[in-house]
Design a protein around this motif. Sequence first.
Motif, mmCIF file in Angstrom:
data_model
loop_
_atom_site.group_PDB
_atom_site.id
_atom_site.type_symbol
_atom_site.label_atom_id
_atom_site.label_comp_id
_atom_site.label_asym_id
_atom_site.label_seq_id
_atom_site.Cartn_x
_atom_site.Cartn_y
_atom_site.Cartn_z
ATOM 1 N N UNK A 159 50.840 32.888 79.810
ATOM 2 C CA UNK A 159 51.931 33.047 78.850
ATOM 3 C C UNK A 159 51.404 33.789 77.629
ATOM 4 N N UNK A 160 52.203 34.709 77.118
ATOM 5 C CA UNK A 160 51.894 35.299 75.824
ATOM 6 C C UNK A 160 52.224 34.280 74.740
ATOM 7 N N UNK A 161 51.364 34.167 73.745
ATOM 8 C CA UNK A 161 51.508 33.109 72.730
ATOM 9 C C UNK A 161 52.841 33.186 72.006
ATOM 10 N N UNK A 162 53.333 34.417 71.773
ATOM 11 C CA UNK A 162 54.576 34.557 71.020
ATOM 12 C C UNK A 162 55.822 34.327 71.866
ATOM 13 N N UNK A 163 55.637 34.109 73.197
ATOM 14 C CA UNK A 163 56.789 33.942 74.071
ATOM 15 C C UNK A 163 57.394 32.560 73.962
ATOM 16 N N UNK A 164 56.562 31.569 73.667
ATOM 17 C CA UNK A 164 57.040 30.195 73.661
ATOM 18 C C UNK A 164 56.246 29.384 72.646
ATOM 19 N N UNK A 165 56.905 28.597 71.844
ATOM 20 C CA UNK A 165 56.214 27.796 70.849
ATOM 21 C C UNK A 165 55.568 26.578 71.477
ATOM 22 N N UNK A 166 56.210 25.982 72.463
ATOM 23 C CA UNK A 166 55.656 24.816 73.152
ATOM 24 C C UNK A 166 56.196 24.846 74.574
ATOM 25 N N UNK A 167 55.835 23.835 75.358
ATOM 26 C CA UNK A 167 56.241 23.821 76.764
ATOM 27 C C UNK A 167 57.742 23.665 76.943
ATOM 28 N N UNK A 168 58.459 23.265 75.908
ATOM 29 C CA UNK A 168 59.901 23.040 76.045
ATOM 30 C C UNK A 168 60.744 23.834 75.047
ATOM 31 N N UNK A 169 60.137 24.803 74.366
ATOM 32 C CA UNK A 169 60.886 25.530 73.346
ATOM 33 C C UNK A 169 60.849 27.028 73.640
ATOM 34 N N UNK A 170 62.026 27.608 73.796
ATOM 35 C CA UNK A 170 62.119 29.041 74.075
ATOM 36 C C UNK A 170 62.205 29.830 72.785
ATOM 37 N N UNK A 171 61.709 31.061 72.840
ATOM 38 C CA UNK A 171 61.888 31.984 71.719
ATOM 39 C C UNK A 171 62.575 33.242 72.249
ATOM 40 N N UNK A 172 63.880 33.242 72.238
ATOM 41 C CA UNK A 172 64.614 34.409 72.696
ATOM 42 C C UNK A 172 64.742 34.471 74.202
ATOM 43 N N UNK A 173 65.517 35.448 74.665
ATOM 44 C CA UNK A 173 65.791 35.570 76.095
ATOM 45 C C UNK A 173 64.825 36.575 76.739
ATOM 46 N N UNK A 174 63.560 36.158 76.765
ATOM 47 C CA UNK A 174 62.527 36.966 77.386
ATOM 48 C C UNK A 174 61.358 36.060 77.744
ATOM 49 N N UNK A 175 60.688 36.421 78.818
ATOM 50 C CA UNK A 175 59.516 35.675 79.282
ATOM 51 C C UNK A 175 58.355 36.670 79.234
ATOM 52 N N UNK A 176 57.427 36.462 78.298
ATOM 53 C CA UNK A 176 56.365 37.430 78.062
ATOM 54 C C UNK A 176 55.050 36.946 78.642
ATOM 55 N N UNK A 177 54.363 37.846 79.367
ATOM 56 C CA UNK A 177 53.172 37.488 80.124
ATOM 57 C C UNK A 177 51.985 38.372 79.763
ATOM 58 N N UNK A 178 50.804 37.837 80.017
ATOM 59 C CA UNK A 178 49.574 38.614 79.955
ATOM 60 C C UNK A 178 49.002 38.658 81.365
ATOM 61 N N UNK A 179 48.859 39.850 81.913
ATOM 62 C CA UNK A 179 48.358 40.043 83.265
ATOM 63 C C UNK A 179 46.882 40.434 83.192
#
Length: 553
Positions: A159-179
């Motif tokens: 997971x990219x750090x800015x994609x989600x604040x915690x395991x149950x909190x979304x930040x916007x309608x995007x799922x950001x990854x580090x490959x």
Amino acid sequence: MGNKTLTAILILLVMLLAACNKEDSVNISVTSTTTDILYPVVNQKTEVTFNVSADWKASCNANWLNISPTEGKAGNNTITVTTTQTNRTKSARSAIVTISAGDSQTSVTIRQSGEYGLFDKKEYHVDAEGGTLSLPFSTNVDIKKLSMVYNPSLDWIEWAAESRASSNEWRGQSHDLIIKPNTGKDPRTTIYILAMVTDGDNWIGLDTCYVQQAGLSSGYVSTDFSQDGKITVMQRASQGKGIPVVLMGDGFADRDIADGTYQTIMEKTMENLFSEEPIKSLRDYFTIYSVKAVSKNDNVGEGYSTVFSCVPDPQTSGINADAGMVMNYVRKVEGIDSLNTLAVVILNTNIHKGVTYLYRNQKTNKPLQFAIAFCPVIESLNSELFRTVLVHEAIGHGLGKLADEYGYKENGSPTTEETEELKTYHTYNWLKNVDATNDEENVDWHAFINDQRFASEDIGVYEGGYTYTLGIYRPTTESMMNSNSSPFNAPSRKALYDRVRQLGEGLSASAHEEFAAFDELHKPQQWSYTLSRGFGMLPPPHFAQPVMMYYDK
């Protein structure tokens, strides 16, 4: 007779007729419905229970619902209503199930909710070097009920750090990854599911997307193409006319030819093809050739230059390829009927894929015997997966024209047109291991069901097959044409036996007793192993059903 008397008689007759009609009227009473609103995905079910005083029939005014049964007798009855399509309208929709008996009828309204979640794209491709990747999506689901389902054990995606604040909190309608970088030769794929939580830990998938990362190129480029197109006769038929099978490989460089790797793989391929009955005992009917195909690069997929341009499909186990070039290499073998040939293409990669291309005549629409089976060297040259997937594709689909005996819930049930097409295929002795009827006396393999010589196989009528979960039936719970985890079942063995006798000796389909006598002498060795199709709660990538091609020469 006076007018008053006549009038009295007429009144009496009217009253008697009215009483008879009242007695003959049919009563239909719906007693319960488990739920009248279903989730917006396939294979969601509700039951309608009712009491009726006469024989009845049921119908539905929507093609996204299946009802079963559609008729029955008087008394207490239950209809199962199943969704066969995902609701992509982005709003709730409804349908009417009508129960009719005599001149009476009653209706039940069934609704499918309109929640949706859609990824912007179905697949994403990442270079071997890796990097960041965003999976944007749109949805009308409450963010508190939204979940992203993925394989947590993967070590090449974070997971990219800015994609989600915690395991149950979304930040916007995007799922950001580090490959992370892929240091291996083979590509790697994973699936992400946008899901709606229903209750507790349960969820339903609203949409899927696939992330595929390319393998690291060796950088090698072939310079010696002198062996390209050279033919090796690996086996000559000693019985019948000789059924031609032509083996070839894709993604093999000149050095793979020179050091014997190519020939070793072709020899193992031939050994695997004849590892299952009845083909194991009918081997003498076949003439096997291998054709050397020298590719510029020593891998397959996007960005590589290979003879047959094989590119694995990240969403399924399918493989896209230049089928016309495969036919060109088949034609390099002199003295064979190319349209009655089985071509087998082995991919120089260890990924779990496999597909077969079947053919019909463009002008007449009639099926042709020619087929191309594509199969990588799955896991390793000596792996059981390589053997069984190769047998499933090349022998099951390619030679025997057998159908897959599994179904995917989102496919639901076949349309009327697809059912009729299956019946047409049966007239050509194709797809004889599935049927659209569950009547044990009329199903295509009915002769096997009560034949004690086949009792150990538990042959019956099991729902699910031809990639549908409803409305199509198969002979056994498991088989080579299901999850590849056991031998061909008896109806499939008969279809293969008949195909070899037809191609090798020009004979028509055998009688049941003739095949049973052969089979008694050549029973398959019983084996089984557990095939893992996925991980945890995630569905695996779909096994690709055969691709229908058209030959226009």
